[in-house]
Design a protein around this motif. Sequence first.
Motif, short mmCIF file in Angstrom:
data_model
loop_
_atom_site.label_atom_id
_atom_site.label_comp_id
_atom_site.label_asym_id
_atom_site.label_seq_id
_atom_site.Cartn_x
_atom_site.Cartn_y
_atom_site.Cartn_z
N TYR A 62 -3.82 -6.46 -12.01
CA TYR A 62 -3.54 -5.34 -11.25
C TYR A 62 -1.88 -5.14 -10.98
O TYR A 62 -1.39 -6.22 -10.76
CB TYR A 62 -4.08 -5.35 -9.87
N VAL A 63 -1.43 -3.84 -11.22
CA VAL A 63 0.05 -3.80 -10.94
C VAL A 63 0.05 -2.57 -10.12
O VAL A 63 -0.16 -1.58 -10.51
CB VAL A 63 0.93 -3.58 -12.17
N GLY A 64 0.91 -2.63 -8.71
CA GLY A 64 1.09 -1.46 -7.94
C GLY A 64 1.29 -1.83 -6.54
O GLY A 64 1.39 -3.19 -6.26
N ARG A 65 1.31 -0.92 -5.68
CA ARG A 65 1.72 -1.29 -4.43
C ARG A 65 0.25 -1.79 -3.59
O ARG A 65 -0.72 -1.79 -4.01
CB ARG A 65 1.96 -0.08 -3.42
N LEU A 66 0.51 -2.49 -2.67
CA LEU A 66 -0.51 -3.32 -2.02
C LEU A 66 -0.81 -2.44 -0.62
O LEU A 66 -0.33 -2.82 0.60
CB LEU A 66 -0.33 -4.79 -1.56
N SER A 67 -1.54 -1.37 -0.72
CA SER A 67 -1.84 -0.33 0.31
C SER A 67 -3.14 0.22 -0.06
O SER A 67 -3.52 0.22 -1.02
CB SER A 67 -0.49 0.74 0.40
N GLU A 96 -4.66 2.92 -0.19
CA GLU A 96 -4.91 4.03 -1.24
C GLU A 96 -5.12 3.34 -2.62
O GLU A 96 -5.96 4.09 -3.51
CB GLU A 96 -4.14 5.22 -1.27
N LYS A 97 -4.65 2.36 -2.93
CA LYS A 97 -4.70 1.49 -4.13
C LYS A 97 -6.20 0.83 -4.35
O LYS A 97 -6.20 0.37 -5.44
CB LYS A 97 -3.57 0.50 -4.28
N ASN A 98 -6.66 0.59 -3.19
CA ASN A 98 -8.08 0.04 -3.19
C ASN A 98 -8.32 -1.31 -3.90
O ASN A 98 -9.19 -1.62 -4.55
CB ASN A 98 -8.78 0.94 -4.18
N VAL A 99 -7.07 -2.17 -3.54
CA VAL A 99 -7.09 -3.41 -4.00
C VAL A 99 -8.19 -4.40 -3.68
O VAL A 99 -8.68 -5.30 -4.24
CB VAL A 99 -5.62 -4.17 -4.10
N LYS A 100 -8.55 -4.01 -2.28
CA LYS A 100 -9.62 -4.80 -1.51
C LYS A 100 -10.83 -4.61 -2.31
O LYS A 100 -11.34 -5.93 -2.59
CB LYS A 100 -9.76 -4.21 -0.12
N GLY A 112 2.79 -7.03 -7.19
CA GLY A 112 3.08 -5.82 -6.21
C GLY A 112 3.17 -6.38 -4.96
O GLY A 112 2.98 -7.57 -4.60
N ASP A 113 3.70 -5.48 -3.83
CA ASP A 113 4.06 -5.91 -2.47
C ASP A 113 3.55 -4.77 -1.80
O ASP A 113 3.46 -3.56 -2.47
CB ASP A 113 5.49 -6.25 -2.32
N GLY A 114 3.35 -4.80 -0.40
CA GLY A 114 3.03 -3.48 0.40
C GLY A 114 2.43 -4.07 1.83
O GLY A 114 2.19 -5.31 2.08
N PRO A 115 2.10 -2.90 2.78
CA PRO A 115 1.74 -3.31 3.83
C PRO A 115 0.31 -4.14 4.13
O PRO A 115 -0.07 -4.80 4.90
CB PRO A 115 1.31 -2.02 4.70
N GLY A 154 6.46 -8.32 -5.57
CA GLY A 154 6.75 -6.98 -6.34
C GLY A 154 8.00 -7.47 -7.52
O GLY A 154 8.54 -8.37 -7.11
N LYS A 155 7.79 -6.84 -8.64
CA LYS A 155 8.71 -7.01 -9.65
C LYS A 155 9.11 -5.89 -10.32
O LYS A 155 8.67 -4.82 -10.05
CB LYS A 155 7.87 -7.68 -10.81
N ASN A 156 10.46 -5.71 -10.68
CA ASN A 156 10.99 -4.65 -11.40
C ASN A 156 9.97 -4.41 -12.80
O ASN A 156 9.33 -5.27 -13.21
CB ASN A 156 12.55 -4.65 -11.64
#
Length: 315
Positions: A178-183, A185-189, A213-216, A239-241
């Motif tokens: 998975y690549v993206g914000r950890l928030s 709406e991204k539904n990573v849970k 990724g990183d996030g709240p 988080g990575k570029n």
Amino acid sequence: FDLKVIQIALNEKGRKKLGDLDLSIHNYPYKLLFNKSYEETNLFERVRRLINEIKDFNPDIVVVPGYFDIAYWFVLIYTKLNKKKIITGFDSTEYDHKRIWFKEKIKKIFIKLCDGVFCYGTKSREYVCKLGMRDDKVFIRFQATDNNTIEKIYLEKFKLKENLKNSYKIRKKYNFIYVGRLSPEKNVKLLIEAFYEINKFENVIDWGLIIVGDGPQKEELMNLVNKLGLKDFIYFVGGKNWKEVIDFYALSDVFILPSISEPWGLVVNEAMICGLPVIVSKRCGSYWDLVKEGVNGFGFDPFNQKELVEIMLKF
């Protein structure tokens, strides 16, 4: 055509952790208005400086990235009063958020005042036409990645796969990614819980899940992984570029984007350039344009964990 791009700020605060900007890819004339994050600018200054730039450049056509910033409404009014054409970017689909009637009315006003729209994909086009834009004034396929560069880097990294695994301490033979914000709406849970379900099967012992990724929600998600006893299977790499992310595509076998809200999802483009099959939420705009069921990937309902589990088990 003579083109000038006005960039308001360096980035959004939430994207600072992705690293420094790669200015080498911006091979077009642009001007940066504020050498700081977007959230650190104020409305009055944004309006003043944007309108000054338009006045100085005196273009025939002005393109704004949407209606979400009140500054763009001032640009719209200024442009119309000066009898110039205005095009707006539009990335939403009808189902990526719960729609509120009065906000829809406001959007309709903005859209009807514009002379054209650049959309991310077919679902975005359907929505903007529903808001009142004529179909022949809507142009899609404007959401893209640097395909050639990504593919070139990926092919180089893939040759170094075993070295990269050792370097990043990725111990599993096969990996979902998975690549993206950890928030929320991204539904990573839901993705982690689905991975927990497939982990009950004996032949899944060789599979891991890489989360880039990183996030709240990061701490909450890491606690969930520990609670489910998956810390030897799930790797949080931070988080990575965009160039560093390619390392992890090279270490992976299947890409998953489980978002509840995702206007497009450029990471789907990236994963496919790197040859990965994809599992994509049907709430993502990219699903409807890029995914061919059973050929290069699968779509699923992001509220249906069982469906995601069944698809993951196919691999």
